[in-house]
Motif scaffolding. Structure first.
Motif, short mmCIF file in Angstrom:
data_model
loop_
_atom_site.label_atom_id
_atom_site.label_comp_id
_atom_site.label_asym_id
_atom_site.label_seq_id
_atom_site.Cartn_x
_atom_site.Cartn_y
_atom_site.Cartn_z
N PRO A 75 0.81 -1.23 0.00
CA PRO A 75 0.00 0.00 0.00
C PRO A 75 0.84 1.27 0.00
O PRO A 75 0.54 2.22 -0.72
N ARG A 78 1.94 1.81 -3.43
CA ARG A 78 0.79 2.12 -4.29
C ARG A 78 0.35 3.57 -4.15
O ARG A 78 -0.15 4.18 -5.08
N ARG A 79 0.51 4.11 -2.93
CA ARG A 79 0.06 5.48 -2.71
C ARG A 79 0.91 6.48 -3.48
O ARG A 79 0.54 7.62 -3.64
N ARG A 80 2.08 6.02 -3.93
CA ARG A 80 2.93 6.92 -4.70
C ARG A 80 2.77 6.68 -6.19
O ARG A 80 3.46 7.27 -7.00
N PRO A 103 -8.68 8.15 -3.86
CA PRO A 103 -7.27 7.99 -3.41
C PRO A 103 -6.88 9.00 -2.33
O PRO A 103 -6.07 8.68 -1.45
N ILE A 106 -8.27 7.87 0.94
CA ILE A 106 -7.52 6.73 1.48
C ILE A 106 -6.29 7.18 2.26
O ILE A 106 -5.95 6.62 3.29
N VAL A 107 -5.64 8.26 1.79
CA VAL A 107 -4.46 8.71 2.53
C VAL A 107 -4.86 9.62 3.69
O VAL A 107 -4.00 10.17 4.37
N GLY A 154 -3.71 12.42 -6.99
CA GLY A 154 -2.76 12.36 -5.87
C GLY A 154 -1.36 12.79 -6.24
O GLY A 154 -0.46 12.70 -5.43
N ASP A 157 4.31 9.86 -7.86
CA ASP A 157 5.70 9.87 -8.31
C ASP A 157 5.87 9.01 -9.56
O ASP A 157 6.76 9.24 -10.35
#
Lengths: 221, 342
Positions: A75, A78-80, A103, A106-107, A154, A157
């Motif tokens: 996770p 994935r957030r990046r 998204p 979620i963060v 989001g 990167d």
């Protein structure tokens, strides 16, 4: 950012989708993966996204070995990432706005902050008037763009896109491509799988050409 | 190095905006997904508040299934609670009866009524005894004749075979204390048999101990039943939310993030069930109270219906949610592990 060495993906039943490919995508680089359908483009993207595990070989994404990365660490990686799949996998029980906001929610971003960012992303994809609609009533191309908005909201990167322009008319496809380029210009690493070679032939980016699971060429454009 | 950079930025004079702004723009673009800083505790609380809201929203979305589940959980939890309450009340009653129990001293068959009166006189000074009553041989015979309906058989005997009896009421009520007293009285000269009139109460108490065991067993079975009910409801919920779970995981939600609303769902089902069980038990008590009062009028000591104590209510209020939580963790944890990628 992405380093593959003799990367093999074999599906149960023996089909070899990737037959030992090696390549390296630098941080901040924009790269296309091309080839006929069934060449292994989608498989490669799914491996990079951590949706599937390599059978053999090495795949490093942001220094993480995707073959051995523990489930619970996925996770954070994935957030990046921003991931655009062929099927946008939208949720039809909520509005376009809420789909794109997912998204950020979620963060743990607060609603006030989410609202501004979601509108900015929808604006970039020409969907600002549709934020309160259910994605079900949108055309295929519009749904595709909602999926892209969700992937870029989001400001990831690493942006992975599998046939992101598949459902779009040529003008829109070019606009979306420009959007990806704009992201790349501010430092996002971009990996796009596409079979639309006419769209990208004049673009100054490297191409990984896959053919039946093997890397046939790696052109610098 | 990073830290120093941040310090420098913080310390930069407010009038000088040039490079700082540019860097911020870039920061904003590159790491935009990172939310405003609120501190880890605030973020944590926020996530839990969202999960609670999510759990409630999911329950509201299928109100029928939600209410049915809560009702069934409530009934299941009410059953052992009610049985426990019944056992508790009967136990108190048995204690009361036992407290009022007398000890009958049957004298040796050759004793006459005078011997009984002498013994009675002596026992009246005993500090462990409150009242003493003598049943003469004739009175005993009369009682037997009246009670057992064996009058004709007794007539055949000709002579009265019954010894006199001295009935004493003990001062204390502690069972072991009573047992010692009984033994001491049995050892007195002229006393053939000292019998406590509590054998049936003891039998009742043994039965109540059995019922208590059964209540425990029923409680354990109920826990399993509640887990199955809540687990099944959550499993169906999990299935209907599979698309959202899959997409959320694609977007970076951890397993804990995905589980959290369901865990709150499980807690809420358990809590709702516990509240329903309280309601059922309290309504049930109100319903039988008049009948108990009528029954009480037939008993000199009186009868009092005891409701569940705070301890029992708290236990129920904790057991329900805890059971829901554990069930949700197991069921949803499994479902999320089995979830396929999009």
């Amino acid at each position: 950012m992405i380093r593959a060495e003799r990367l093999v993906k074999r599906y149960p039943g023996g089909h070899e989708a990737l037959a030992g490919i090696s390549f390296h995508v630098e941080r901040g680089e924009m790269t296309f993966v091309t080839g006929h359908s069934g060449a292994g483009k989608s498989t490669l993207l799914r491996l990079v996204a951590g949706l599937e595990r390599p059978t053999r070989g090495t795949l490093l994404v942001d220094g993480k070995n995707m073959a051995t990365l523990p489930r619970r660490q996925l996770p954070r990686l994935r957030r990046r990432m921003g991931i655009v799949l062929q099927d946008p996998h939208l949720l039809y029980d909520r509005s376009v706005f809420d789909n794109v906001a997912l998204p950020l929610a979620i963060v743990g971003m607060r609603p006030r902050e989410i609202a501004g960012r979601v509108r900015a992303a929808l604006d970039k994809l020409g969907l600002l008037g549709k934020e309160h609609l259910n994605p079900r009533v949108l055309s295929g191309g519009e749904q595709q763009r909602v999926g892209i908005a969700r992937a870029v909201v989001g400001k990831p990167d690493l942006l992975l896109a599998d046939e992101p322009t598949g459902n779009l008319d040529p003008d829109l496809a070019r606009e979306i491509m420009d959007l990806f380029r704009a992201f790349n210009e501010v430092g996002t690493t971009v990996l796009i799988a596409t079979h639309d070679i006419y769209l990208i032939e004049h673009l100054p980016y490297r191409r990984l050409v896959l053919e039946r699971g093997a890397l046939r060429r790696s052109d610098a454009a | 190095m990073k830290l120093r950079l941040r310090e420098r930025r913080k310390g930069a004079s407010p009038g000088y905006q040039g490079p700082k702004r540019r860097r911020e723009d870039r920061e904003e673009h590159r790491h935009g997904a990172r939310p405003e800083r609120h501190g880890p505790i605030a973020d944590h609380l926020y996530a839990h508040r969202l999960a609670l809201a999510g759990g409630l929203r999911r329950m509201r979305r299928s109100p029928w299934a939600t209410w049915l589940t809560i009702l069934v959980v409530g009934i299941a939890l009410a059953l052992p609670t009610a049985l426990d309450l019944a056992v508790d009340n009967l136990g108190r009653l048995a204690d009361d009866w036992r407290r009022g129990a007398d000890i009958s001293l049957f004298l040796t068959p050759d004793s006459d009524d005078a011997a009984a009166r002498t013994l009675a006189q002596r026992l009246r000074d005993d500090p462990e005894i409150t009242t003493v009553r003598v049943i003469t041989r004739d009175q005993a015979l009369e009682e037997l004749r009246a009670r057992a309906g064996v009058g004709e058989a007794l007539d055949l005997l000709g002579e009265n075979p019954l010894p006199p009896v001295v009935v004493v009421t003990p001062a204390g009520s502690d069972p072991t204390h009573l047992a010692t007293l009984r033994q001491r009285l049995a050892g007195l000269p002229g006393v053939d048999l000292a019998q406590m009139d509590t054998q049936w109460v003891e039998r009742l108490q043994a039965l109540l101990r059995l019922a208590d065991r059964l209540a425990t067993l029923l409680g354990l079975l109920t826990a399993v039943a509640v887990a199955v009910i809540v687990g099944n409801t959550l499993r169906l919920e999990g299935q209907s939310y599979a698309p959202e779970l899959r997409v959320s995981r694609l977007l970076g939600a951890s397993d804990a993030d995905l589980r959290r609303p369901f865990l709150y769902g499980g807690i809420l089902y358990g809590l709702g069930g516990a509240l329903v069980a309280w309601g059922i038990v309290l309504l049930g008590l109100a319903w039988i109270a008049p009948a108990v009062e009528r029954l009480a009028s037939h008993y000199p000591q009186g009868l009092e219906l005891h409701g569940p104590d705070l301890h029992a209510l708290l236990l129920l209020g904790l057991a329900g949610p805890l059971l829901g939580l554990v069930t949700a963790r197991v069921v949803i944890g499994h479902q999320i592990r089995e979830l396929e990628n999009p």
